[in-house]
Scaffold this motif. Sequence first.
Motif, PDB file in Angstrom:
ATOM      1  N   HIS A   1      -2.215  -1.015   1.926  1.00 20.55           N
ATOM      2  CA  HIS A   1      -2.150  -2.432   1.587  1.00 20.55           C
ATOM      3  C   HIS A   1      -2.630  -3.364   2.692  1.00 20.55           C
ATOM      4  O   HIS A   1      -2.961  -4.517   2.413  1.00 20.55           O
ATOM      5  CB  HIS A   1      -0.708  -2.821   1.218  1.00 20.55           C
ATOM      6  CG  HIS A   1      -0.257  -2.314  -0.108  1.00 20.55           C
ATOM      7  ND1 HIS A   1       0.267  -1.060  -0.290  1.00 20.55           N
ATOM      8  CD2 HIS A   1      -0.259  -2.885  -1.341  1.00 20.55           C
ATOM      9  CE1 HIS A   1       0.578  -0.884  -1.565  1.00 20.55           C
ATOM     10  NE2 HIS A   1       0.269  -1.977  -2.225  1.00 20.55           N
TER      11      HIS A   1
ATOM     12  N   CYS B   1       6.873  -4.194  -6.332  1.00 22.12           N
ATOM     13  CA  CYS B   1       5.579  -3.540  -6.533  1.00 22.12           C
ATOM     14  C   CYS B   1       4.919  -4.039  -7.815  1.00 22.12           C
ATOM     15  O   CYS B   1       3.714  -4.293  -7.859  1.00 22.12           O
ATOM     16  CB  CYS B   1       5.753  -2.028  -6.610  1.00 22.12           C
ATOM     17  SG  CYS B   1       6.600  -1.288  -5.195  1.00 22.12           S
TER      18      CYS B   1
ATOM     19  N   CYS C   1       7.083  -7.963   0.029  1.00 24.15           N
ATOM     20  CA  CYS C   1       7.556  -6.695  -0.530  1.00 24.15           C
ATOM     21  C   CYS C   1       9.003  -6.422  -0.131  1.00 24.15           C
ATOM     22  O   CYS C   1       9.812  -5.985  -0.943  1.00 24.15           O
ATOM     23  CB  CYS C   1       6.669  -5.545  -0.071  1.00 24.15           C
ATOM     24  SG  CYS C   1       4.955  -5.671  -0.619  1.00 24.15           S
TER      25      CYS C   1
ATOM     26  N   LEU D   1       0.289 -10.637   0.689  1.00 23.51           N
ATOM     27  CA  LEU D   1       0.560  -9.554   1.625  1.00 23.51           C
ATOM     28  C   LEU D   1       0.567 -10.026   3.075  1.00 23.51           C
ATOM     29  O   LEU D   1       0.725  -9.219   3.984  1.00 23.51           O
ATOM     30  CB  LEU D   1      -0.473  -8.436   1.446  1.00 23.51           C
ATOM     31  CG  LEU D   1      -0.463  -7.742   0.084  1.00 23.51           C
ATOM     32  CD1 LEU D   1      -1.544  -6.685   0.018  1.00 23.51           C
ATOM     33  CD2 LEU D   1       0.896  -7.122  -0.190  1.00 23.51           C
TER      34      LEU D   1
ATOM     35  N   CYS E   1      -0.065 -12.141  -6.821  1.00 21.01           N
ATOM     36  CA  CYS E   1      -0.773 -11.256  -5.899  1.00 21.01           C
ATOM     37  C   CYS E   1      -1.459 -12.029  -4.780  1.00 21.01           C
ATOM     38  O   CYS E   1      -1.444 -11.604  -3.626  1.00 21.01           O
ATOM     39  CB  CYS E   1      -1.820 -10.430  -6.640  1.00 21.01           C
ATOM     40  SG  CYS E   1      -1.135  -9.174  -7.724  1.00 21.01           S
TER      41      CYS E   1
END
Length: 673
Positions: free
Chosen positions: A243, A198, A257, A251, A507
């Motif tokens: 998300h 995270c 994750c 992502l 990110c």
Amino acid sequence: MMNAQTTKIALLLAASAVTMALTGCGGSDGNDGNPGEPGGEPAPAIQTLNFTFDKSVVTNGVPSVEFTVTNEDDLPVVGLQKMRFAAAQLIPQGATGAGNASQWQYFGDETCDVAATCPGTFVDKKNGHYSYTFNMNLTANAKITYNDQLAQRVLIRAYNTPLPDATQVPNSNAFVDFTADTGAAPTYSRKIVATESCNTCHQDLGNAHHGGSYNDVNYCATCHTAGKVGVGKEFNVLIHAKHKDLTLGSLESCQSCHAANDAANDAANDAANDAAPDWANWSRIPTAATCGSCHSTVDFAAGKGHSQQLDNSNCIACHNSDWTAELHTVKTVDKKVLINKYGIEASSVVDSATKAATISIQVTDSKGSPVDISALLPQIQRVEIITNVGPNNIALSYFTKDSVIAVKNGVLDSKASIVDGKLVYTTTKPLPFGAVKTDTDTSVTFVNWAMCSLNAQFVACAEPTFDGSDVSKYTSMKADIAFATLSGEKPSTRHVDSVNFSTCANCHGSEWESRYHKGNNSPGFVMSEQLAHSKDATGKPIVGLDGCATCHTPHGTYASGKNKGALEMKLHVVHGEQGVIKECTQCHNDFNLDAFKVKGALATSAGKYTTPITATCTSCHNHNPMKAHSQAVLEGFGAIIDGDYTQANQAAQSETCFYCHKPTPTDHTQVKM
């Protein structure tokens, strides 16, 4: 906590014959303490609270924990004033029905404020050891049936209430999983995502929600459970829903994750693996609730978008683990293969007579060998070429810059040509070059392009009947940047040493495809080492964001104002509004303050401009208070706030902020003394 630390504490505390009336950490004189008394000065500040659980049991339905708290220097912390204790139990996979995932049940919590009330029995042993015995009896819970055979969990939240001696402490979380009767580690768990995953984006998870109260994802997962929160707020549903629509490259893969640590078997990696031993549950145990949180148009119970499924018992029959993992990662893998298949090398020269820049674009294959662009032309969706002047103080606005879509859906624009296998374009708008050896002697060109793709292959753009808005039918490729000068002197390239690009990639993804610029008006672009024109001290290429400044000019983008303005401001504003920014070091590895010497005024509101240092500061610090501060102080030191462009631009180098201020990434409030 490491064994060495535990041993140190054990030896320290084993020597204690009596408890000490301490209100800080350590002894009082910096020397070895008296027998039974820790030595060393109290820590002047506590940056981190580290918890070690010594004993955790449930006796006749009442949980109790004994634990040790130390600071970052491994010294005992004494005098904690306010803590919350919560209890939960974990129903194992399949216990509530075939195919069902494991599930936390939250019994409740108790807040113990030493200065006010404490429901249970809280003991500060004045040597770093604490204990808490709950007031609640788990067997008395009307909604949850306590089962002493299930894994139990106690969570702790330490509030940032100062110690009695006024030492500040941070909000901190800790938890322990145990078997009820012996306190031994349970034989099963539900630790699916590590907090470190995270924090790759959030930096500090606790800063993102609930006012900084909870910085451990396990606290979130235990609290956001059925019966404790409303439908749709359960952790496995909420976290995906929050998300899934974010346009962040990282992502696109579930494993961004849900990640295993496959590195060498050492203490650090053992700790990482222990943080998320159940990381593969996302593919191993598919359920309607979890899958539906991303596939939000599917109604499993109604049979909408999927065959009707009234429970989870049949999910694994079709969605086996290997197939599910492959399906949810193949898109990312396939796209990376396409992106890395070709690159471009852009170059530029300026005609001293016409002051026009001619840009040549050579396509290369994965080995760096040249490729004739004519052979790829039918598959090229778009090539966008954007040229401006003055890399550090862009001269032309968003609307007056020179730009062209040189190729669209395999068709070459009339203003472009192919020469010796290269795409060639000469600017048509006047380029306002300035004096020799100044920033405006340099033109900067940003090239971004895309290729039509379908089913993990490049295809002719006619095949997918591309209309420009369906971004799934093309793949953005690696962008490039080129500099050229009117005088023939060395170009004035923009500084790229301030931002650590790897933090962007954390990110946005290692193959950062900017989907914000992907659609009808732009092919999007991939940020990569291909953009590097400088190297760090170790010789590693520095990927910079300087190409972005060709559009995100000091005059703004689309409209004036700090939210759509210069790159120096926009990145701060956008990331600030998203709650990403906690401290400068998240993105900055340096502050190149000398860069301000070649910057001009920046648009800060419609038709209004501010001198560059003040404008950059106000992009993080609220504009109105900063404006009041500037009127009282800064304007006397050369700053112009929301003034006329000519006035603010002429005053750009008159600001004297750095006479007093000496900001660094680790302390941007630092001043010269």
